[in-house]
Design a protein around this motif. Structure first.
Motif, short mmCIF file in Angstrom:
data_model
loop_
_atom_site.label_atom_id
_atom_site.label_comp_id
_atom_site.label_asym_id
_atom_site.label_seq_id
_atom_site.Cartn_x
_atom_site.Cartn_y
_atom_site.Cartn_z
N TYR A 32 10.19 -5.79 -20.88
CA TYR A 32 11.29 -5.78 -19.92
C TYR A 32 10.85 -5.10 -18.62
CZ TYR A 32 14.80 -7.30 -23.32
OH TYR A 32 15.53 -8.03 -24.23
N GLN A 68 16.54 -10.98 -17.85
CA GLN A 68 15.58 -11.15 -18.95
C GLN A 68 16.29 -11.05 -20.30
OE1 GLN A 68 12.75 -7.97 -17.87
NE2 GLN A 68 11.15 -9.51 -18.12
N TYR A 69 17.19 -10.07 -20.43
CA TYR A 69 17.91 -9.89 -21.70
C TYR A 69 18.74 -11.13 -22.01
CZ TYR A 69 21.15 -8.33 -25.24
OH TYR A 69 21.89 -8.26 -26.40
N ARG A 72 16.61 -14.10 -23.05
CA ARG A 72 16.18 -14.04 -24.46
C ARG A 72 17.30 -14.44 -25.40
NH1 ARG A 72 12.14 -8.83 -25.09
NH2 ARG A 72 11.08 -9.06 -23.09
N GLY A 80 11.57 -16.69 -27.89
CA GLY A 80 12.09 -15.43 -27.39
C GLY A 80 11.13 -14.27 -27.52
N ALA A 85 11.36 -15.15 -21.78
CA ALA A 85 11.02 -16.21 -22.73
C ALA A 85 10.76 -17.52 -22.00
CB ALA A 85 12.14 -16.38 -23.74
#
Length: 224
Positions: A32, A68-69, A72, A80, A85
Protein backbone atom coordinates in the motif's frame (compact mmCIF):
# COMPACT_ATOMS: atom_id res chain seq x y z
CA UNK A 1 19.53 28.82 16.16
CA UNK A 2 17.37 27.46 18.96
CA UNK A 3 14.37 27.35 16.66
CA UNK A 4 16.28 25.29 14.09
CA UNK A 5 17.46 22.85 16.74
CA UNK A 6 13.92 22.39 18.01
CA UNK A 7 12.67 21.87 14.46
CA UNK A 8 15.33 19.22 13.87
CA UNK A 9 14.31 17.46 17.08
CA UNK A 10 10.66 17.47 16.03
CA UNK A 11 11.52 16.13 12.56
CA UNK A 12 13.73 13.44 14.08
CA UNK A 13 10.98 12.40 16.51
CA UNK A 14 8.40 12.28 13.69
CA UNK A 15 10.77 10.24 11.51
CA UNK A 16 11.39 7.79 14.35
CA UNK A 17 7.65 7.41 15.03
CA UNK A 18 7.01 6.95 11.32
CA UNK A 19 9.71 4.33 10.76
CA UNK A 20 8.71 2.30 13.82
CA UNK A 21 4.97 2.57 13.13
CA UNK A 22 3.53 -0.96 12.69
CA UNK A 23 1.04 0.27 10.06
CA UNK A 24 3.82 1.88 8.02
CA UNK A 25 5.69 -1.44 8.08
CA UNK A 26 2.53 -3.34 7.17
CA UNK A 27 1.80 -0.95 4.28
CA UNK A 28 5.32 -1.49 2.93
CA UNK A 29 4.94 -5.26 3.26
CA UNK A 30 1.50 -5.41 1.64
CA UNK A 31 2.21 -2.89 -1.10
CA UNK A 32 0.00 0.00 0.00
CA UNK A 33 1.17 3.53 -0.73
CA UNK A 34 0.26 4.78 2.75
CA UNK A 35 -0.77 3.51 6.17
CA UNK A 36 -4.14 5.24 5.61
CA UNK A 37 -5.30 2.08 3.80
CA UNK A 38 -5.77 0.42 7.19
CA UNK A 39 -8.08 3.19 8.40
CA UNK A 40 -10.48 2.47 5.55
CA UNK A 41 -9.97 -1.29 5.95
CA UNK A 42 -11.00 -1.11 9.61
CA UNK A 43 -14.07 1.03 8.85
CA UNK A 44 -15.07 -1.30 6.02
CA UNK A 45 -14.60 -4.47 8.08
CA UNK A 46 -16.78 -3.03 10.84
CA UNK A 47 -19.58 -1.73 8.61
CA UNK A 48 -19.29 -3.91 5.45
CA UNK A 49 -19.58 -0.94 3.09
CA UNK A 50 -17.54 -2.05 0.09
CA UNK A 51 -18.50 -4.90 -2.26
CA UNK A 52 -17.62 -5.89 -5.83
CA UNK A 53 -19.77 -4.28 -8.51
CA UNK A 54 -20.11 -0.92 -6.79
CA UNK A 55 -19.38 2.59 -8.01
CA UNK A 56 -17.06 4.30 -5.51
CA UNK A 57 -15.89 7.93 -5.53
CA UNK A 58 -12.62 8.60 -3.67
CA UNK A 59 -12.19 12.28 -2.73
CA UNK A 60 -8.77 13.51 -1.63
CA UNK A 61 -7.38 10.31 -3.11
CA UNK A 62 -3.63 11.00 -3.33
CA UNK A 63 -1.34 9.09 -2.76
CA UNK A 64 -3.90 6.39 -3.57
CA UNK A 65 -3.98 3.98 -0.62
CA UNK A 66 -7.78 4.13 -0.29
CA UNK A 67 -8.24 3.55 -4.04
CA UNK A 68 -5.80 0.63 -3.75
CA UNK A 69 -7.88 -0.88 -0.94
CA UNK A 70 -11.10 -0.55 -2.97
CA UNK A 71 -9.28 -1.88 -6.05
CA UNK A 72 -8.37 -5.04 -4.15
CA UNK A 73 -11.96 -5.47 -2.94
CA UNK A 74 -13.12 -5.32 -6.57
CA UNK A 75 -10.40 -7.58 -8.02
CA UNK A 76 -10.77 -11.33 -8.43
CA UNK A 77 -9.05 -13.09 -5.54
CA UNK A 78 -6.24 -14.49 -7.69
CA UNK A 79 -5.44 -10.97 -8.96
CA UNK A 80 -5.68 -9.27 -5.58
CA UNK A 81 -1.95 -9.35 -4.90
CA UNK A 82 0.52 -6.46 -4.79
CA UNK A 83 0.03 -2.72 -4.48
CA UNK A 84 -2.73 -2.27 -7.06
CA UNK A 85 -4.23 -5.52 -8.27
CA UNK A 86 -4.05 -6.10 -11.99
CA UNK A 87 -6.49 -7.74 -14.33
CA UNK A 88 -10.27 -7.80 -14.25
CA UNK A 89 -12.13 -5.29 -12.09
CA UNK A 90 -15.69 -5.84 -10.89
CA UNK A 91 -16.68 -2.28 -10.05
CA UNK A 92 -15.87 1.36 -10.83
CA UNK A 93 -13.53 3.68 -8.92
CA UNK A 94 -13.33 7.40 -9.63
CA UNK A 95 -10.59 9.21 -7.70
CA UNK A 96 -10.10 12.97 -7.34
CA UNK A 97 -7.36 15.09 -5.82
CA UNK A 98 -5.69 18.46 -6.27
CA UNK A 99 -2.29 16.69 -6.17
CA UNK A 100 -0.67 14.35 -8.68
CA UNK A 101 -1.78 10.72 -8.50
CA UNK A 102 0.34 7.81 -9.64
CA UNK A 103 -1.96 5.76 -11.90
CA UNK A 104 -3.69 2.65 -10.56
CA UNK A 105 -5.01 0.24 -13.16
CA UNK A 106 -8.75 0.55 -13.56
CA UNK A 107 -9.04 3.75 -11.46
CA UNK A 108 -10.27 6.89 -13.25
CA UNK A 109 -8.43 9.93 -11.87
CA UNK A 110 -9.47 13.58 -12.05
CA UNK A 111 -6.92 16.17 -10.95
CA UNK A 112 -8.34 19.37 -9.53
CA UNK A 113 -9.75 21.22 -6.54
CA UNK A 114 -13.05 19.72 -5.35
CA UNK A 115 -14.11 23.22 -4.24
CA UNK A 116 -14.14 24.47 -7.85
CA UNK A 117 -17.31 24.16 -9.94
CA UNK A 118 -15.39 23.14 -13.09
CA UNK A 119 -13.75 20.22 -11.27
CA UNK A 120 -17.06 19.15 -9.73
CA UNK A 121 -18.55 19.22 -13.24
CA UNK A 122 -15.78 16.86 -14.43
CA UNK A 123 -16.57 14.49 -11.56
CA UNK A 124 -20.29 14.57 -12.36
CA UNK A 125 -19.47 13.83 -16.00
CA UNK A 126 -17.36 10.79 -14.95
CA UNK A 127 -20.22 9.51 -12.76
CA UNK A 128 -22.45 9.88 -15.84
CA UNK A 129 -25.73 9.80 -13.97
CA UNK A 130 -25.06 6.42 -12.35
CA UNK A 131 -26.02 6.12 -8.67
CA UNK A 132 -22.89 6.09 -6.47
CA UNK A 133 -22.72 3.34 -3.85
CA UNK A 134 -20.00 4.76 -1.58
CA UNK A 135 -18.23 8.11 -1.32
CA UNK A 136 -14.97 7.99 0.63
CA UNK A 137 -13.31 11.28 1.58
CA UNK A 138 -9.88 11.64 3.15
CA UNK A 139 -9.80 15.31 2.14
CA UNK A 140 -8.13 17.76 4.50
CA UNK A 141 -7.13 21.39 3.89
CA UNK A 142 -3.66 22.79 4.49
CA UNK A 143 -3.87 23.80 8.14
CA UNK A 144 -2.72 27.25 9.25
CA UNK A 145 -2.69 26.61 13.00
CA UNK A 146 -5.43 29.22 13.50
CA UNK A 147 -8.23 27.08 14.89
CA UNK A 148 -11.22 29.14 13.73
CA UNK A 149 -9.90 29.41 10.16
CA UNK A 150 -8.91 25.73 10.02
CA UNK A 151 -12.29 24.59 11.38
CA UNK A 152 -14.07 26.61 8.69
CA UNK A 153 -11.88 25.08 5.94
CA UNK A 154 -12.44 21.53 7.25
CA UNK A 155 -16.20 22.11 7.57
CA UNK A 156 -16.40 23.46 4.02
CA UNK A 157 -14.82 20.31 2.56
CA UNK A 158 -17.10 18.05 4.61
CA UNK A 159 -20.17 20.06 3.58
CA UNK A 160 -19.19 19.74 -0.09
CA UNK A 161 -18.77 15.96 0.30
CA UNK A 162 -22.21 15.76 1.94
CA UNK A 163 -23.76 17.88 -0.85
CA UNK A 164 -22.20 15.66 -3.52
CA UNK A 165 -23.48 12.58 -1.67
CA UNK A 166 -27.01 13.97 -1.44
CA UNK A 167 -27.03 14.49 -5.22
CA UNK A 168 -25.32 11.27 -6.31
CA UNK A 169 -25.60 8.50 -3.70
CA UNK A 170 -28.11 5.74 -4.16
CA UNK A 171 -30.68 5.67 -1.34
CA UNK A 172 -28.83 3.03 0.73
CA UNK A 173 -25.38 4.45 -0.11
CA UNK A 174 -22.71 5.56 2.35
CA UNK A 175 -20.33 8.46 2.91
CA UNK A 176 -17.06 8.03 4.85
CA UNK A 177 -15.58 11.42 5.70
CA UNK A 178 -12.49 12.49 7.63
CA UNK A 179 -13.20 15.14 10.26
CA UNK A 180 -11.31 16.54 13.23
CA UNK A 181 -12.37 16.86 16.86
CA UNK A 182 -12.46 20.46 18.01
CA UNK A 183 -14.34 23.59 17.04
CA UNK A 184 -17.13 22.79 14.59
CA UNK A 185 -17.10 19.00 15.12
CA UNK A 186 -20.55 18.81 16.78
CA UNK A 187 -22.07 20.84 13.91
CA UNK A 188 -20.69 18.33 11.39
CA UNK A 189 -22.19 15.44 13.37
CA UNK A 190 -25.53 17.27 13.26
CA UNK A 191 -25.18 17.75 9.50
CA UNK A 192 -24.64 14.00 9.09
CA UNK A 193 -27.64 13.24 11.33
CA UNK A 194 -29.85 15.51 9.21
CA UNK A 195 -28.63 13.83 6.02
CA UNK A 196 -28.30 10.12 6.88
CA UNK A 197 -30.46 7.57 8.67
CA UNK A 198 -27.46 5.94 10.36
CA UNK A 199 -24.44 7.93 11.59
CA UNK A 200 -21.35 6.38 13.16
CA UNK A 201 -18.22 8.18 14.32
CA UNK A 202 -15.20 5.83 14.11
CA UNK A 203 -11.63 6.37 15.30
CA UNK A 204 -9.69 3.52 13.64
CA UNK A 205 -6.76 1.95 15.48
CA UNK A 206 -4.58 2.94 12.50
CA UNK A 207 -5.35 6.60 13.24
CA UNK A 208 -2.56 7.90 15.47
CA UNK A 209 -3.50 8.54 19.10
CA UNK A 210 -2.03 12.05 18.94
CA UNK A 211 -4.19 12.94 15.95
CA UNK A 212 -7.56 14.64 16.45
CA UNK A 213 -8.84 13.02 13.26
CA UNK A 214 -11.83 10.75 13.31
CA UNK A 215 -14.20 9.54 10.59
CA UNK A 216 -17.91 10.13 10.29
CA UNK A 217 -19.85 7.47 8.40
CA UNK A 218 -23.33 8.18 7.14
CA UNK A 219 -25.44 5.33 5.71
CA UNK A 220 -28.80 5.64 3.93
CA UNK A 221 -29.96 9.06 2.77
CA UNK A 222 -32.93 10.58 4.54
CA UNK A 223 -35.70 11.62 2.19
CA UNK A 224 -35.68 15.35 1.52
Amino acid sequence: MKIKTKSKKVNKAWLHDHMTDPYVKLAQKEGYRARAAYKLKEIDEELKLLRPGQLVVDLGATPGAWSQYVRRKFAPKQAGVGGAAVGALDGTIIALDILDFEPIEGVTFIQGDFREDAVLAQLKEAVAGRPVDVVISDMAPNLSGIESADSARIAHLVELAVEFSQSHLQSEGALVCKVFHGSGYSQLVELFKKTFRVVKPIKPKASRDKSSETFLVGIGLKKA
